[in-house]
Motif scaffolding. Structure first.
Motif, PDB file in Angstrom:
ATOM      1  N   PHE A   2       0.822  -1.133   0.150  1.00 38.27           N
ATOM      2  CA  PHE A   2       0.097   0.092  -0.048  1.00 38.27           C
ATOM      3  C   PHE A   2       0.795   1.192   0.065  1.00 38.27           C
ATOM      4  O   PHE A   2       1.968   1.246   0.531  1.00 38.27           O
ATOM      5  N   SER A   3       0.237   2.354  -0.455  1.00 37.38           N
ATOM      6  CA  SER A   3       1.195   3.614  -0.596  1.00 37.38           C
ATOM      7  C   SER A   3       0.960   4.399   0.733  1.00 37.38           C
ATOM      8  O   SER A   3      -0.087   4.318   1.375  1.00 37.38           O
ATOM      9  N   SER A   4       1.794   5.271   1.118  1.00 30.29           N
ATOM     10  CA  SER A   4       1.617   6.130   1.942  1.00 30.29           C
ATOM     11  C   SER A   4       0.616   7.062   1.660  1.00 30.29           C
ATOM     12  O   SER A   4       0.181   7.897   2.633  1.00 30.29           O
ATOM     13  N   GLN A   5       0.081   7.162   0.744  1.00 28.57           N
ATOM     14  CA  GLN A   5      -1.134   8.226   0.219  1.00 28.57           C
ATOM     15  C   GLN A   5      -2.292   8.109   1.327  1.00 28.57           C
ATOM     16  O   GLN A   5      -3.053   8.789   1.433  1.00 28.57           O
ATOM     17  N   VAL A   6      -2.414   6.794   1.576  1.00 29.19           N
ATOM     18  CA  VAL A   6      -3.601   6.230   2.200  1.00 29.19           C
ATOM     19  C   VAL A   6      -3.486   6.059   3.786  1.00 29.19           C
ATOM     20  O   VAL A   6      -4.454   5.973   4.472  1.00 29.19           O
ATOM     21  N   LEU A   7      -2.338   6.285   4.146  1.00 30.04           N
ATOM     22  CA  LEU A   7      -1.943   5.757   5.447  1.00 30.04           C
ATOM     23  C   LEU A   7      -2.023   7.093   6.483  1.00 30.04           C
ATOM     24  O   LEU A   7      -1.959   8.196   6.330  1.00 30.04           O
ATOM     25  N   ALA A   8      -2.781   6.803   7.527  1.00 31.94           N
ATOM     26  CA  ALA A   8      -3.098   7.604   8.560  1.00 31.94           C
ATOM     27  C   ALA A   8      -2.006   7.401   9.578  1.00 31.94           C
ATOM     28  O   ALA A   8      -0.999   6.406   9.169  1.00 31.94           O
ATOM     29  N   ASN A   9      -2.022   8.247  10.844  1.00 34.61           N
ATOM     30  CA  ASN A   9      -0.916   8.043  11.743  1.00 34.61           C
ATOM     31  C   ASN A   9      -1.209   6.585  12.373  1.00 34.61           C
ATOM     32  O   ASN A   9      -2.222   6.104  12.803  1.00 34.61           O
ATOM     33  N   SER A  10      -0.099   5.885  12.386  1.00 33.82           N
ATOM     34  CA  SER A  10       0.011   4.520  13.015  1.00 33.82           C
ATOM     35  C   SER A  10       0.795   4.217  14.141  1.00 33.82           C
ATOM     36  O   SER A  10       1.709   5.086  14.493  1.00 33.82           O
TER      37      SER A  10
END
Length: 777
Positions: free
Chosen positions: A211-219
């Protein structure tokens, strides 16, 4: 006409001399940190702006602040009876609205006067049950850190206690001297298979994150003694969240670079307050294959998609549909030539790797203190792999595998906040695993090539947990939990206590203690190993194999000596036991990076890792940040022969230094310059026994020198330069990233060359330049 041209010229000249101010909207949600329920009427303000900018949250806890000048801003969120939180240096760009999530901690009522203070908690995990060995991981960090290559999994290698591989092409994660396969991957509260392209059977890590960092929230990322809700992991947890799409307007991102092309879209989903978010990537290698068909035999290709759809309702809670999926293909099949003599020239391999995970969750908030979430999910993982070498035109196989693993899972939890001082979370997960494995491999002891498993079926996994957070005061809190899991294909289940304590004994200073018993099951193909006895009957020697286990002990000291600077020191010890090993041999699954193994195993292995992690960090303020981390550790193990040895991943030390600076131009554009210097100790290895290998015609390892030698340490320097151009309603981001700028090629292993009858060094790729162009609109 001349007058018209003159007027247009004057207008353009005026715009050039007096550029228009650009604005954007900051939106988001404010939640109770413990109950995860929305806070109505919380105030969010933008600090240090000429105009008074702010907003209050609505009945859903949402807020929107329009007309915020682009650039970096610090925001403060406050609510009566809660500790205020400051989110510093938030990037506001012209291309897309900025979305934020604030978690506020309620003050504990005591006989003393309550002091509500603003605090910056960037170093803490978003999970309130985590007190030690955990930190929040932001999307911006994954994009900003040099060497991350816009890959969130590579970015965590900069954290203390985390070591990357010496192979620059791999993003495997070694946590505190443990095997990479000890890591648990989670997405939206669902356990998922390894989310990497080009990964092998049971492996953790690969070439590129699916998956791309474009879709990632704070994790959140955990390195030890993780809370009770996380199980089936020995070394760490990567708990990933996807962000919600914009439910007010449609926004798009298009990206192209040497690695491939990417397109993201988000916006309202057609229902009231609903949203969608979708991202698709296709590797440039696939385009090269279209241009030149011969490229199919030389270079890899991949594609993936990620999505999240959120549909809130007035009376029936919130529904969320999410998922990821990736296809990766790799072939190395050069034509045979008599001039091919090195192992690299003679190797032949094919790797097809498919992975997918999807889930539908339902979340309902009961009152203002109870949250219930239920998720139905499905995952799948397929690996088709064969590897061999060409000897005088004849192909000899060394490994072959056809592996499929899919599962259905139903999990549900209830999170209830009884009071400002006590919160409880209890959950259960039921999983049905389906598998089909057909594996053949070269035996690690004899070098012989034979079949190991050809089987299909199913197994059941039950996981349950309960955990509680008790705040004795505003400065002292405790987390206690209990986790249980059992797998029908394995031996006994495991009941595991967890606990942590945090004490803020002085302004900006705190101590932490953590303990956890953790266990991990092996891959299903290990339990389904087949052996044939004389007469032809088949039996399963590993059917009663139990989980490997570890006691985790952690002591931490955290000192925030300024609003944007902190020092953190953690001492830890992990005592591993019941580790699967081969009886009467050196072999232990602690040294296995993942993959198939063809020998019967017993739970007789032991081991330990211990060390100290140090983090000195300056968060991004005044356009400057730095992160300096260091780890010194020892990892030992005992195999089936009971002899204590160095563990394979006993690199002993790792040091990272990152620094970045931003320069803002007069037209509000931003230059970014980042550098990372990493120095890591080499892994231990078993040398090749050249005499026995020549006699056998296959690689045979020297069992008299088991993990007595280690690979040389290596130093990597990574650079990145970016330029963000903010237009009126869009933004263009240009980036140059250079991985391994010094072109280092350390030895990462040794292989036996049966053609030349010599031992050859295995070295990774050198310098890797990446050029990227992204457009937000």
């Amino acid at each position: 006409m001349k007058k018209l041209i003159s007027v247009l010229f004057i207008i353009l000249l005026t715009i050039a001399i007096y550029p228009q101010q650009k604005y954007q909207t900051i939106r988001g949600i404010v939640l109770d940190a413990d109950a995860k329920t929305p806070l109505i009427g919380a105030n969010v303000i933008v600090l240090k702006t000429s105009a008074s900018l702010g907003a209050s949250t609505n009945e859903k806890g949402e807020f929107a602040i329009p007309n915020v000048p682009i650039g970096r801003h610090s925001l403060q969120c406050s609510y009566m009876g809660y500790n205020s939180t400051i989110m510093p240096e938030v990037l506001v760009g012209s291309g897309k609205e900025t979305a934020l999530t604030f978690y506020l901690k309620e003050c504990v009522v005591s006989s003393q006067e309550i002091v509500v203070k603003a605090e910056t908690a960037k170093n803490k995990a978003s999970n309130p049950m985590a007190d030690v060995s955990a930190r929040s991981f932001s999307v911006e960090e994954s994009r900003r850190y040099a060497g991350a290559m816009d890959d969130p999994l590579r970015a965590v290698s900069s954290f203390a206690g985390v070591t990357g591989s010496g192979d620059v092409n791999s993003n495997g994660i070694v946590v505190r001297g443990n095997s990479p396969k000890g890591l648990l991957w989670r997405l939206e509260d669902v356990d998922i298979p390894n989310p990497n392209h080009f990964s092998y059977v049971g492996q953790s890590g690969g070439g590129v994150t699916i998956f791309s960092s474009q879709v990632l929230a704070n994790s959140d990322f955990y390195t030890s003694a993780f809370p009770g809700e996380y199980g089936n992991a020995l070394s760490g947890v990567f708990d990933m969240k996807f962000r919600n799409g914009n439910n007010n307007k449609h926004e798009y991102t298009a990206q192209a670079g040497i690695s491939g092309v990417e397109f993201a879209s988000e916006g309202p989903a057609g229902f009231t307050n609903s949203s969608y978010l979708c991202n698709y990537r296709y590797s440039v290698y696939g385009f090269l294959q279209m241009i030149d068909p011969t490229m199919k035999n030389k270079i890899p290709s991949y594609q993936d998609v990620s999505f999240k759809v959120v549909i809130p309702t007035e009376s029936y809670g919130k529904f969320t549909l999410f998922g990821i999926g990736g296809l990766s293909r790799s072939k190395y099949l050069p034509d045979y030539s008599p001039s091919q003599t090195s192992n690299e020239d003679r190797q032949r391999s094919v790797l097809d790797n498919d992975m997918g995970a999807a889930g539908l969750s339902h979340t309902v908030v009961a009152g203002n203190a109870t949250l219930i979430k239920t998720t139905l999910s499905a995952t799948t993982n397929r690996v088709h792999y064969w590897y061999g070498y060409n000897d005088s035109g004849t192909l000899y196989y060394l490994n072959q595998s056809e592996y499929r693993n899919s599962r259905w899972a139903l999990n549900s939890y209830i999170n209830h906040k009884f009071s400002s001082a006590y919160t409880s979370k209890t959950g259960i997960t039921l999983t049905r695993l389906y598998y089909h494995v057909n594996l053949k491999a070269t035996d690690v002891f004899t070098g012989s090539y034979s079949g190991g498993t050809d089987d299909k079926g199913y197994a059941n996994l039950l996981q349950a947990y309960t955990e509680s957070k008790i705040d004795f005061s505003n400065s002292v809190n405790m987390n206690i939990g209990l986790y249980y899991q059992t797998l029908s294909a394995a031996g006994n289940g495991s009941l595991e206590p967890r606990a942590s304590l945090s004490w803020s004994f002085a302004p900006g200073q705190s101590f932490g203690l953590g303990y956890g018993l953790h266990s991990q099951a092996e891959d299903i193909c290990i339990y389904r190993l087949q052996k044939t006895v004389p007469g032809g009957s088949v039996y399963y020697p590993n059917k009663n194999l139990s989980f490997g286990k570890a006691h985790h002990f952690v002591f931490s000291y955290d000192y925030a000596f300024d609003s944007d600077k902190r020092l953190k020191i953690e001492l830890y010890r992990q005592q591993l036991f019941d580790i699967p090993v081969v009886a009467n041999t050196y072999y232990s699954m602690l040294n296995n990076p993942g993959g198939y193994f063809s020998e019967p195993l017993v739970n007789a292995g032991k081991g330990y890792t211990q060390g100290v992690d140090v983090t000195l960090e300056k968060f991004l303020t005044d356009n400057l940040y730095y992160l300096v981390t260091g780890s010194y550790y020892t990892a030992k193990y005992k195999g089936g022969d009971g002899i204590e040895r160095n563990g394979r991943y006993n690199g002993k030390y790792v040091m990272n230094a990152l620094i970045g600076k931003e320069f803002v131009t007069a037209s509000d554009n931003i230059w970014g310059v980042n550098i990372k210097i990493s120095y890591t100790g080499g892994e231990y290895f078993i040398p090749v026994d050249l005499t026995k290998s020549i006699a056998a015609g296959n690689e045979i390892l020297d069992e008299s020198q088991i993990y007595t030698q280690h690979l040389p340490g290596f130093c990597y320097v990574d650079l990145s330069v970016s330029y963000r151009i903010n237009y009126q309603t869009s933004a263009l981001i240009l980036a140059l990233q250079i991985k391994n700028a010094l072109n280092q090629k350390p030895v990462i292993g040794y292989d036996y060359n049966s053609y030349l009858k010599t031992v050859e060094q295995n070295k990774p790729m050198g310098i890797i330049p990446m050029i990227n162009c992204k457009y937000e609109f």
